[in-house]
Design a protein around this motif. Structure first.
Motif, PDB file in Angstrom:
ATOM      1  N   ILE A   2       1.043  -1.405  -0.078  1.00 27.18           N
ATOM      2  CA  ILE A   2      -0.292   0.061  -0.296  1.00 27.18           C
ATOM      3  C   ILE A   2       0.794   1.225  -0.076  1.00 27.18           C
ATOM      4  N   PRO A   4       2.528   4.917   0.402  1.00 28.85           N
ATOM      5  CA  PRO A   4       1.918   5.907   1.995  1.00 28.85           C
ATOM      6  C   PRO A   4       1.091   6.815   1.685  1.00 28.85           C
ATOM      7  N   ARG A   6      -1.974   6.205   0.097  1.00 29.73           N
ATOM      8  CA  ARG A   6      -3.049   5.573   0.577  1.00 29.73           C
ATOM      9  C   ARG A   6      -3.315   5.179   1.805  1.00 29.73           C
ATOM     10  N   THR A   7      -2.260   5.168   2.287  1.00 31.50           N
ATOM     11  CA  THR A   7      -2.284   4.432   3.415  1.00 31.50           C
ATOM     12  C   THR A   7      -2.800   6.073   4.853  1.00 31.50           C
ATOM     13  N   THR A  11      -6.178   6.164   6.650  1.00 29.71           N
ATOM     14  CA  THR A  11      -6.371   6.783   8.059  1.00 29.71           C
ATOM     15  C   THR A  11      -7.082   8.304   8.705  1.00 29.71           C
TER      16      THR A  11
END
Length: 511
Positions: A2, A4, A6-7, A11
């Motif tokens: 995944i 960064p 998209r993370t 979040t």
């Protein structure tokens, strides 16, 4: 894996949903406690925002120091031989460490402030929890609120506070990333002063290119007080060879830079086939040019790729490469390489001598079949042996393209410029003499004749030679060494003495 981005996005949405849901539940449980806790929690948001703005400025400065340190390292490694030869290792190390120390100091300041900001935020959050329990207990004693509801509200509020903190971190991450890429974005956002992809294109079948400078004045931005060209009027006739000469700093190379439109003149006009250069499509015009400069840049690619640099594969064949290399006196040494034309040149062509790189540069100019050829002191930085080889290649190239394209040559050797159709002498940014080789020699006390005299004597003091030979003023010793026409370098030009002028006249009478 995944990414960064998209993370961070996932979040962010998770924390946002938690914030909205938790706030709704808390308001439904007790709007009094919610408003109380929220009023205490707002300083946390303010503290986080203030720290992020400060950290962003710190990071930008820190990355500037790191970039300067990396630049110092690259400069030292690129010129490692010079660094070692002059004992500059410690100086380069100190320069690198000085910048890295500044960056480290900023990192420590940021770390301390981050820790302090986190501590302050935690204290405020604990204060909010304490006020919830205190005021909630007061309400419970007044039978306005149940004890179990206080415990549930406290739990929900802690989750809500965590969502606020995480959401703030999610927002700050792009801000920190933006500060890291600030200098990159500044460069990407720069717009060139000279647009290269607009303007009218010259016809692809144009046979000849003529150039004219009309009252051109120019200064470099970093030296605005020094006028390089002062109202220069210059005509480069199509299909002819025009030579520029003069002492160093008189503006010869500046003429080629203006012609390639690396710069625009402060005033005056540069015309190409009667049209203003600034109105032409720069990339199209440069594609019709061949350039051999005193500093040849090679890329970490094959010899063939360096010769055809800037050309599409559909516009040349291997035979074109071989023909250009033969004309440049480069084919023999290229074929002797381990992989011939497929041999890698290495970074900046470090595996080749200066003469070899210049011959590759000549081949690069020839393979393009230029309509306008610029030769800018192509032999000035070479030793005698390499200079002879490169000069032979230049003579061959000029003979091959003479009449087929326009040639503008800047050189110090008489053998290169004396056959030019027109010779222009520059002095302090102005044209002071113009004509053929024979015409300029007839100008009494002329600068061109002065240059020739200095070249013929190899820069020696003629008066001293004559005194050693026991001759009178104005006469020539029979034992004096004959003038050497092969060692002609106009960079030694200075004012000619009366004795030198007399000897020059006598030598030319004997030619």
């Amino acid at each position: 894996a995944i990414s960064p981005l998209r993370t961070i996005t996932l979040t962010f949405f998770a924390n946002f949903v938690m914030l909205v849901t938790g706030f709704s539940i808390c308001m439904n449980s007790s709007w009094r406690l919610t408003l109380l806790a929220l009023s205490i929690l707002m300083p946390v948001v303010h503290i986080s925002k203030t720290f992020s703005a400060w950290a962003s400025r710190q990071n930008a400065t820190q990355y500037t120091y790191v970039a300067d340190a990396q630049g110092a390292a690259v400069q030292g490694l690129t010129n490692i031989r010079t660094v070692r030869a002059f004992g500059g290792r410690d100086i380069e190390v100190e320069r690198y460490e000085r910048q890295m120390t500044k960056a480290q100091r900023l990192r420590l300041q940021t770390a301390w402030m981050q820790g302090f900001s986190g501590l302050l935020s935690s204290l405020v959050e604990f204060g909010a929890s304490f006020m919830i329990l205190y005021y909630g207990g007061h309400l419970a004693l007044g039978h306005s609120f149940e004890v179990g509801s206080i415990i549930s509200f406290t739990y929900l509020w802690n989750r809500l506070s965590s969502a606020v903190r995480n959401l703030t971190d999610n927002i700050n991450q792009p801000i920190r990333a933006a500060s890291a890429g600030q200098r990159v974005f500044e460069i990407l956002d720069l717009q060139p002063d000279i647009p290269e992809e607009i303007g009218d294109s010259l016809p692809s079948d144009v046979a000849e290119i003529g150039v004219e400078f009309q009252g051109v004045r120019f200064t470099y931005q970093r030296r605005p007080d020094i006028r390089i060209l002062q109202g220069l009027d210059l005509t480069v006739a199509p299909g002819k060879t025009t030579a520029l000469c003069g002492k160093s700093g008189c503006g010869k190379s500046t003429v080629t830079k203006l012609l390639m439109r690396f710069y625009d003149p402060i005033s005056g006009t540069v015309l190409v086939n009667g049209r203003a250069l600034k109105d032409l499509h720069v990339l199209n015009f440069r594609a019709m040019m061949g350039i051999v400069s005193q500093d040849t840049q090679l890329f970490n690619a094959t010899v063939a790729d360096n010769i055809t640099y800037g050309m599409r594969e559909s516009t040349y064949t291997m035979e074109d490469i071989h023909r250009a290399a033969r004309s440049a006196n480069a084919d023999e040494f290229i074929r002797a390489l381990p992989e011939g034309y497929r041999t890698m040149c290495g970074e900046s062509g470090h595996d080749f001598s200066g003469g070899q790189k210049q011959r590759i540069s000549i081949a690069r100019a020839l393979v393009r079949r230029p309509r306008l050829l610029l030769l800018d002191e192509a032999t000035s930085a070479l030793d005698a042996e390499n200079e002879a080889l490169v000069q032979e290649a230049l003579d061959k190239m000029m003979a091959e393209v003479r009449g087929a394209c326009t040639i503008l040559v800047i050189a110090h050797r008489l053998s290169t410029i004396k056959t030019a159709d027109r010779i222009v002498v520059l002095h302090e940014g102005e044209k002071v003499e113009e004509g053929t080789h024979d015409e300029l020699l007839k100008i009494k006390d002329g600068r061109y004749a002065t240059m020739i005299a200095r070249q013929l004597h190899g820069g020696k003091d003629v008066e001293a030679e004559e005194k050693q030979g026991g001759t009178d003023e104005g006469s020539t010793s029979s034992g004096a060494a004959p003038l050497d026409f092969s060692k002609l370098d106009a960079s030694d030009v200075m004012n000619m003495t009366k004795d030198q002028r007399q000897r020059l006249k006598e030598e030319f009478r004997n030619l």
